[in-house]
Design an enzyme around this catalytic site. Sequence first.
Site, short mmCIF file in Angstrom:
data_model
loop_
_atom_site.label_atom_id
_atom_site.label_comp_id
_atom_site.label_asym_id
_atom_site.label_seq_id
_atom_site.Cartn_x
_atom_site.Cartn_y
_atom_site.Cartn_z
N HIS A 73 0.74 -1.40 0.01
CA HIS A 73 0.03 0.47 0.05
C HIS A 73 1.14 1.36 0.04
O HIS A 73 0.55 2.71 1.38
CB HIS A 73 -1.36 0.24 1.50
CG HIS A 73 -1.42 -1.07 1.92
ND1 HIS A 73 -2.08 -1.97 0.68
CD2 HIS A 73 -1.76 -1.32 3.46
CE1 HIS A 73 -2.51 -3.90 1.15
NE2 HIS A 73 -2.68 -2.78 2.44
N ASP A 100 -3.76 -10.55 3.50
CA ASP A 100 -2.68 -11.27 3.62
C ASP A 100 -2.72 -12.08 4.89
O ASP A 100 -1.52 -13.14 4.78
CB ASP A 100 -1.83 -10.22 4.39
CG ASP A 100 -1.87 -8.82 4.70
OD1 ASP A 100 -3.30 -8.63 5.45
OD2 ASP A 100 -0.86 -8.66 5.55
N HIS A 103 -7.81 -11.29 12.01
CA HIS A 103 -7.58 -10.30 11.67
C HIS A 103 -8.30 -10.74 10.41
O HIS A 103 -7.01 -11.87 9.24
CB HIS A 103 -6.06 -9.05 11.56
CG HIS A 103 -6.58 -8.46 10.66
ND1 HIS A 103 -6.82 -7.37 10.74
CD2 HIS A 103 -4.79 -8.39 10.45
CE1 HIS A 103 -6.35 -6.34 9.40
NE2 HIS A 103 -5.21 -6.19 9.49
N GLU A 163 -8.35 -9.03 7.36
CA GLU A 163 -6.76 -8.55 6.13
C GLU A 163 -6.69 -9.50 5.34
O GLU A 163 -6.50 -10.54 5.97
CB GLU A 163 -5.65 -6.90 6.23
CG GLU A 163 -5.53 -6.22 5.14
CD GLU A 163 -4.24 -5.19 5.32
OE1 GLU A 163 -4.31 -5.04 6.69
OE2 GLU A 163 -4.56 -4.49 4.38
N TYR A 219 7.85 -0.44 10.37
CA TYR A 219 6.14 -0.84 10.02
C TYR A 219 5.26 0.23 11.35
O TYR A 219 4.37 0.20 10.21
CB TYR A 219 6.48 -2.37 11.12
CG TYR A 219 5.11 -3.54 10.75
CD1 TYR A 219 4.87 -4.25 9.69
CD2 TYR A 219 4.70 -2.94 12.11
CE1 TYR A 219 4.21 -5.03 9.51
CE2 TYR A 219 3.79 -3.99 11.51
CZ TYR A 219 2.85 -4.75 10.34
OH TYR A 219 2.25 -5.39 10.94
N HIS A 263 3.70 -10.55 10.64
CA HIS A 263 4.90 -10.62 9.60
C HIS A 263 5.73 -11.08 10.74
O HIS A 263 6.42 -10.13 11.50
CB HIS A 263 4.63 -9.06 9.59
CG HIS A 263 3.57 -9.16 8.06
ND1 HIS A 263 3.07 -9.47 6.80
CD2 HIS A 263 2.04 -8.49 8.82
CE1 HIS A 263 2.02 -9.39 7.05
NE2 HIS A 263 1.27 -8.13 7.84
N ASP A 318 -0.88 -8.26 13.76
CA ASP A 318 0.45 -7.35 13.20
C ASP A 318 1.01 -5.71 14.12
O ASP A 318 1.88 -5.77 13.88
CB ASP A 318 -1.12 -5.79 12.04
CG ASP A 318 -1.29 -6.32 10.95
OD1 ASP A 318 -0.55 -7.56 10.09
OD2 ASP A 318 -2.53 -6.06 9.99
N HIS A 363 -4.19 -3.51 13.27
CA HIS A 363 -4.12 -1.72 12.49
C HIS A 363 -5.38 -2.22 11.39
O HIS A 363 -5.70 -0.98 11.35
CB HIS A 363 -3.33 -1.67 11.74
CG HIS A 363 -3.45 -1.91 10.82
ND1 HIS A 363 -2.92 -3.50 9.78
CD2 HIS A 363 -3.33 -0.93 9.42
CE1 HIS A 363 -3.10 -3.14 8.40
NE2 HIS A 363 -3.43 -1.20 8.20
FE1 FEO Z 1 -3.57 -5.88 8.35
FE2 FEO Z 1 -1.12 -8.05 8.15
O1 FEO Z 1 -2.50 -6.77 7.74
#
Ligand code: FEO
Length: 397
Positions: free
Chosen positions: A24, A82, A78, A80, A192, A225, A164, A145
């Site tokens: 992003h 990913d 989460h 999202e 990050y 991550h 995250d 997030h």
């Molecule tokens: Fe908010 Fe790693 O996704």
Amino acid sequence: MPPIEILKDVHWVGAIDWNIRDFHGYSIYRGTTYNAFLVMDEKVTLFDTVKQGFRSELLHHIRRVIDPATIDYLVVNHAEMDHSGLVPEVVELVKPEKIFCSERGRKALLAHFHREDWPYEVVKTGDTISLGKRTVRFIETRMLHWPDSMFSYIPEDHLLISSDAFGQHVATTERFDDEVDLSMLLRHAAKYYANIILPYSNLVQKLLSLVKEMNLEVDMIAPDHGVIWRRNRGKILECYDEWSQQRSKVKALVIYDTMWHSTETMAKAIADGLVKEGVSVRMFDLATNHRSDIITEVLDAGALVIGSPTLNNGMLPRMADFLHYMKGLRPANKIGAAFGSYGWSGEAVRLINAIMEEMKFTVIDPGIKVQYVPVHDDLKRCAELGCKVAKELKEGV
Ligand code: FEO
């Protein structure tokens, strides 16, 4: 890359994305990982999945531990993509008895995958489920997030699966913080934070207080991550405390774009003034620095001096891009000043000031405009602006 048993009967089964370079608009030149964790207990439980495109890695890793069809529970910390991209395929394959998520998580999963028929089990902060020998306690972490985000804490293992939060976009074959260079890791954790978590810093403060109140014993923090914090778990918590307070250092950034080097010449003179007053300075030409690297430096900088020449009654497009990106990330407690060359209209300085004011920066000077090419007196004024910013900065920090 095989699955890794990070604790007895707790396996990392995620995927490493060596080739991704953009998240992003955030430059992730070291790639990233999508971490998923498989807990072997009476109820075999998978925590999160991975991004679409990494199906074979996830399933191959799970199959090396257990037949995926024997998984009982799926926890979606989460929604999202990913982390949830493979949820539909995993649900199809595993047919889990329950999918644990927050209420906002359920709504987000419905909005992504449009499956009313999945066995959602909504949980909230403090709710606990038993996996057999282990329990899982959930902690909602709204806006860290996304609104749906939550942590899963396993008290018997002192393991916090943190979604995250505390992540780093780093692709490595190593899975733990003590297996990689710590300064590199903290640099990527800061990047990050600055590019993802920064707008929610007040919520990070509240979350850190809540975690303290809950008296959680944490030996391992496993984000979705990057690597898992083990030896340096205290350090990353300290960093999040510091970063979320947005305390600034005696450090200034001179950020500029230039057309025919006039604004660049002004930038160098401003930096001279700052340095003369004993301030540490970083200079960033937007033509050669990525916005996300600059934002990492913004995290602890006390002053930003921002310059652009005027183009078509506005600022240069790279500066507009940078300011737009920075505004969304809501850095706080900054001193600001603007500068730039112009030919005939000269709006850029006023426009930069207006954006800094919108961002609640303390704009300490109307800024300096120079027509076409600066002469010695103009550069003297620029150096004086640097001195002025330095003095304000030293007083304020
Ligand atoms: Fe908010 Fe790693 O996704």
